[in-house]
Design a protein around this motif. Structure first.
Motif, PDB file in Angstrom:
ATOM      1  N   LYS A   1       0.981  -1.121  -0.089  1.00 29.77           N
ATOM      2  CA  LYS A   1      -0.270  -0.297   0.047  1.00 29.77           C
ATOM      3  C   LYS A   1       0.705   1.024  -0.377  1.00 29.77           C
ATOM      4  CE  LYS A   1      -4.137   0.275   0.895  1.00 29.77           C
ATOM      5  NZ  LYS A   1      -5.607   0.491  -0.271  1.00 29.77           N
ATOM      6  N   LEU A   2       1.809   1.064   0.890  1.00 27.73           N
ATOM      7  CA  LEU A   2       2.431   2.237   0.924  1.00 27.73           C
ATOM      8  C   LEU A   2       3.318   2.343  -0.391  1.00 27.73           C
ATOM      9  CD1 LEU A   2       3.785   1.574   4.643  1.00 27.73           C
ATOM     10  CD2 LEU A   2       2.676   3.823   3.971  1.00 27.73           C
ATOM     11  N   ALA A   3       3.723   1.845  -0.981  1.00 27.92           N
ATOM     12  CA  ALA A   3       4.565   2.033  -1.837  1.00 27.92           C
ATOM     13  C   ALA A   3       4.180   2.078  -3.833  1.00 27.92           C
ATOM     14  CB  ALA A   3       5.403   0.159  -2.918  1.00 27.92           C
ATOM     15  N   GLN A   4       2.539   2.464  -3.324  1.00 24.96           N
ATOM     16  CA  GLN A   4       1.721   3.094  -4.702  1.00 24.96           C
ATOM     17  C   GLN A   4       1.544   3.984  -4.477  1.00 24.96           C
ATOM     18  OE1 GLN A   4      -2.401   0.908  -4.097  1.00 24.96           O
ATOM     19  NE2 GLN A   4      -1.037  -0.983  -4.389  1.00 24.96           N
ATOM     20  N   ILE A   5       1.969   4.809  -3.000  1.00 23.88           N
ATOM     21  CA  ILE A   5       1.283   6.079  -3.178  1.00 23.88           C
ATOM     22  C   ILE A   5       2.128   6.997  -4.211  1.00 23.88           C
ATOM     23  CG2 ILE A   5       1.564   7.810  -1.313  1.00 23.88           C
ATOM     24  CD1 ILE A   5       0.312   6.222   0.758  1.00 23.88           C
ATOM     25  N   PRO A   6       3.282   7.357  -4.269  1.00 25.53           N
ATOM     26  CA  PRO A   6       3.891   8.233  -4.669  1.00 25.53           C
ATOM     27  C   PRO A   6       3.144   7.893  -6.531  1.00 25.53           C
ATOM     28  CG  PRO A   6       5.883   6.930  -3.396  1.00 25.53           C
ATOM     29  CD  PRO A   6       4.390   6.045  -3.265  1.00 25.53           C
ATOM     30  N   ASN A   7       3.145   6.587  -6.546  1.00 21.15           N
ATOM     31  CA  ASN A   7       2.591   6.864  -8.063  1.00 21.15           C
ATOM     32  C   ASN A   7       1.450   6.918  -8.386  1.00 21.15           C
ATOM     33  OD1 ASN A   7       5.578   5.764  -8.714  1.00 21.15           O
ATOM     34  ND2 ASN A   7       4.651   3.738  -8.383  1.00 21.15           N
ATOM     35  N   GLN A   8       0.204   7.621  -7.399  1.00 23.64           N
ATOM     36  CA  GLN A   8      -0.876   8.074  -7.807  1.00 23.64           C
ATOM     37  C   GLN A   8      -0.980   8.929  -7.601  1.00 23.64           C
ATOM     38  OE1 GLN A   8      -2.017   5.778  -3.825  1.00 23.64           O
ATOM     39  NE2 GLN A   8      -3.400   4.909  -5.174  1.00 23.64           N
ATOM     40  N   ASN A   9      -1.981   9.733  -8.525  1.00 22.30           N
ATOM     41  CA  ASN A   9      -2.467  11.095  -8.732  1.00 22.30           C
ATOM     42  C   ASN A   9      -2.343  11.673  -7.377  1.00 22.30           C
ATOM     43  OD1 ASN A   9      -4.763  13.158  -8.641  1.00 22.30           O
ATOM     44  ND2 ASN A   9      -4.278  12.663 -10.827  1.00 22.30           N
ATOM     45  N   ALA A  10      -1.962  12.166  -7.530  1.00 26.06           N
ATOM     46  CA  ALA A  10      -1.668  13.638  -6.339  1.00 26.06           C
ATOM     47  C   ALA A  10      -2.808  14.055  -6.221  1.00 26.06           C
ATOM     48  CB  ALA A  10      -0.682  14.420  -6.563  1.00 26.06           C
ATOM     49  N   ALA A  11      -3.467  14.582  -6.531  1.00 23.02           N
ATOM     50  CA  ALA A  11      -5.485  14.585  -5.970  1.00 23.02           C
ATOM     51  C   ALA A  11      -5.776  13.612  -5.711  1.00 23.02           C
ATOM     52  CB  ALA A  11      -5.931  15.464  -7.471  1.00 23.02           C
ATOM     53  N   TYR A  12      -5.801  12.644  -5.895  1.00 26.00           N
ATOM     54  CA  TYR A  12      -6.440  11.374  -5.538  1.00 26.00           C
ATOM     55  C   TYR A  12      -5.790  11.371  -4.353  1.00 26.00           C
ATOM     56  CZ  TYR A  12      -7.327   7.357  -3.914  1.00 26.00           C
ATOM     57  OH  TYR A  12      -7.570   5.814  -3.289  1.00 26.00           O
TER      58      TYR A  12
END
Length: 496
Positions: free
Chosen positions: A215-226
């Motif tokens: 879950k933590l590894a996904q955060i940098p790659n996700q849409n910032a606004a989301y």
């Protein structure tokens, strides 16, 4: 408390479109569990309300796809309302309006919401707001619905979100310390990752929450606004299904079905947990067992304000009239569907037979019953899995306005090329939308300029470069993929 009641209001939300919010989809999901939908037939006039309509993009697409409907969007964020109204005006939509309002204030004085609506939807809002605001949301939804109307409510659930609660808590603590929201979210992920140890020697936290690292590894790659809107709200709190269902019941809202269609067929559950779930006779407790068994993290529930149960004969008659069509269904040697229950495999012959029945054009559910000889309950499950996978869709050619849709899509293409963060076009033939990327918009723009070959490739590459983007993959491959997709988009009325 400030006007936003602890909701993250520093930035606007993303622009999304969700197929499960379409009236045809909601009607079909209700039919699966025996409820006569609020519309008597496809094309009948209706009223539709979205509570928490965000940027309004998805609701505008629905208003364009369903000209017989009257659509209203409510949101308390003025930036969202400004965007929504300007988009509706740009698209030439006369059957939609947007209102800036606060749920608490509206609950105290509903005003125009006292009118009866056939559909009320609240996508991704219930578990991102504090409990008093959530109670006001449910009160408004109940008051706005006509008896027999459908409420769609999607929300984060436990146990699937248990791992993320540690991250959200740490981010909230950092935010309270005065850190900037964007830095807060990144810093919380980095700090929490540092507490997990290595994969070879995991910490106690990592052992207790094995899903947290991914879950933590996904955060940098996700849409910032989301990410900001997902985790930045003081009222952020996933909920167990039984708790939300009880809260809805106090407002005369009874759980009926899932808009995630495969979840209405418990025989699709994994074999190792299916007996324990099916052995429970209490429907509410069975939902809890189901969520625990699959580590459910997100639900799309349908609630009714009064149930119009169907006899077997009435159900067969109504569902037989549902029109279906092929969407983007490339040839396949196997039918494996990704669902919240896990990977579900289907008999190739059965699914292929059904799709072949649609190759000549749209067919009704009743015609497919006759053509295939499949029993109604089994055909309903087969159709649901194909709808869920996006291989087939509902057909609205008989009541769609293709000229209007073409005008809407021309405007959307201009907006995409101008840099707006839109990634869908209207598909009037199915009453929904299709994903359409900037790359595809640039290729189509080049085609309309009568470019081809290397000129078209150059147009694509220069167009991306001029927008600060780079092409992922070979230009020739993108052109070929679009050429293969184009006939399907034309059949849906997406492109002329």
């Amino acid at each position: 408390m400030a006007w936003d009641h602890g909701y993250f209001s520093a930035t606007s939300y993303t622009c999304g479109a969700y197929r499960e919010l379409a009236p045809a989809w909601l009607d079909f999901a209700a039919l699966l569990k025996g409820h006569q939908p609020p519309r008597g037939h496809e094309g009948e006039a209706f009223s539709y309300l979205e509570l928490g309509s965000g940027m309004g993009f998805g609701l505008c697409l629905l208003a364009a796809a369903y000209p017989e409907g009257q659509f209203t969007g409510i949101d308390f964020q003025p930036d969202h309302i400004v965007h929504s109204r300007r988009l509706a005006q740009r698209l030439g939509l006369a059957n939609i309006s947007f209102q800036e309002a606060d749920f608490l204030s509206l609950a105290a004085s509903p005003g125009p919401l006292s009118a009866a609506h056939h559909y009320v939807v609240a996508h991704g809002i219930a578990t991102w707001i504090s409990e008093p605001i959530q109670a006001a949301l449910l009160q408004l939804a109940s008051a706005a619905l006509t008896p027999g109307g459908i409420l769609y409510c999607s929300y984060n659930t436990f146990p699937g979100w248990l791992a993320a609660t540690a991250y959200q808590h740490l981010a909230d603590e950092l935010r309270r310390g005065g850190a900037h929201s964007g830095q807060t979210l990144k810093g919380a992920a980095e700090r929490l990752t540092g507490l997990l140890g290595s994969t070879e020697a995991p910490s106690a936290l990592a052992q207790a929450q094995p899903a947290l690292r991914a879950k933590l590894a996904q955060i940098p790659n996700q849409n910032a606004a989301y990410v900001l809107q997902e985790y930045g709200n003081e009222g952020w709190q996933p909920i167990y299904v039984a708790d939300l269902h009880r809260r809805c019941a106090t407002h005369k809202l009874r759980f009926h079905a899932s808009a995630t269609l495969p979840e209405n067929f418990l025989d699709l559950l994994p074999a190792n947990v299916r007996p324990a779930v099916l052995a429970e006779t209490d429907p509410g407790l069975r939902q809890s067992l189901q969520d625990l068994a699959i580590n459910q993290s997100f639900r799309r529930d349908l609630f009714l304000r009064g149930v119009a149960f169907s006899t077997d004969s009435e159900l067969r008659q109504r569902i037989s009239g549902v029109m279906l069509r092929l969407l983007e269904a490339p040839a396949t040697e196997s039918y494996v569907f990704t669902t919240s229950f896990g990977q579900v495999s289907g008999a190739v012959e059965r699914y292929r037979q059904l799709e072949q029945g649609l190759t000549g054009g749209p067919r009704s559910f009743g015609q497919l019953l006759e053509d295939t000889g499949i029993a109604l309950p089994e055909l309903a499950k087969t159709v649901s899995l194909l709808l869920h996978s996006g291989r087939i869709g509902f057909d609205r050619c008989a009541c769609a306005d293709f000229n209007r849709a073409r005008q809407v899509n021309d405007q959307l293409l201009e907006l995409i090329l101008d840099g707006r963060p839109y990634d869908h076009l209207l598909a009037p033939g199915s009453g929904g939308a299709v994903v359409f990327s900037l790359v595809e918009a640039l290729i189509l723009d080049g085609q309309r300029r009568h470019l081809g070959g290397q000129e078209l490739e150059q147009h694509l590459q220069q167009g991306l470069a001029g927008r600060g983007r780079s092409l992922q993959g070979e230009a020739a491959e993108k052109l070929t993929a679009f050429a293969e997709r184009q006939p399907r988009l034309q059949a849906l009325g997406v492109l002329p």
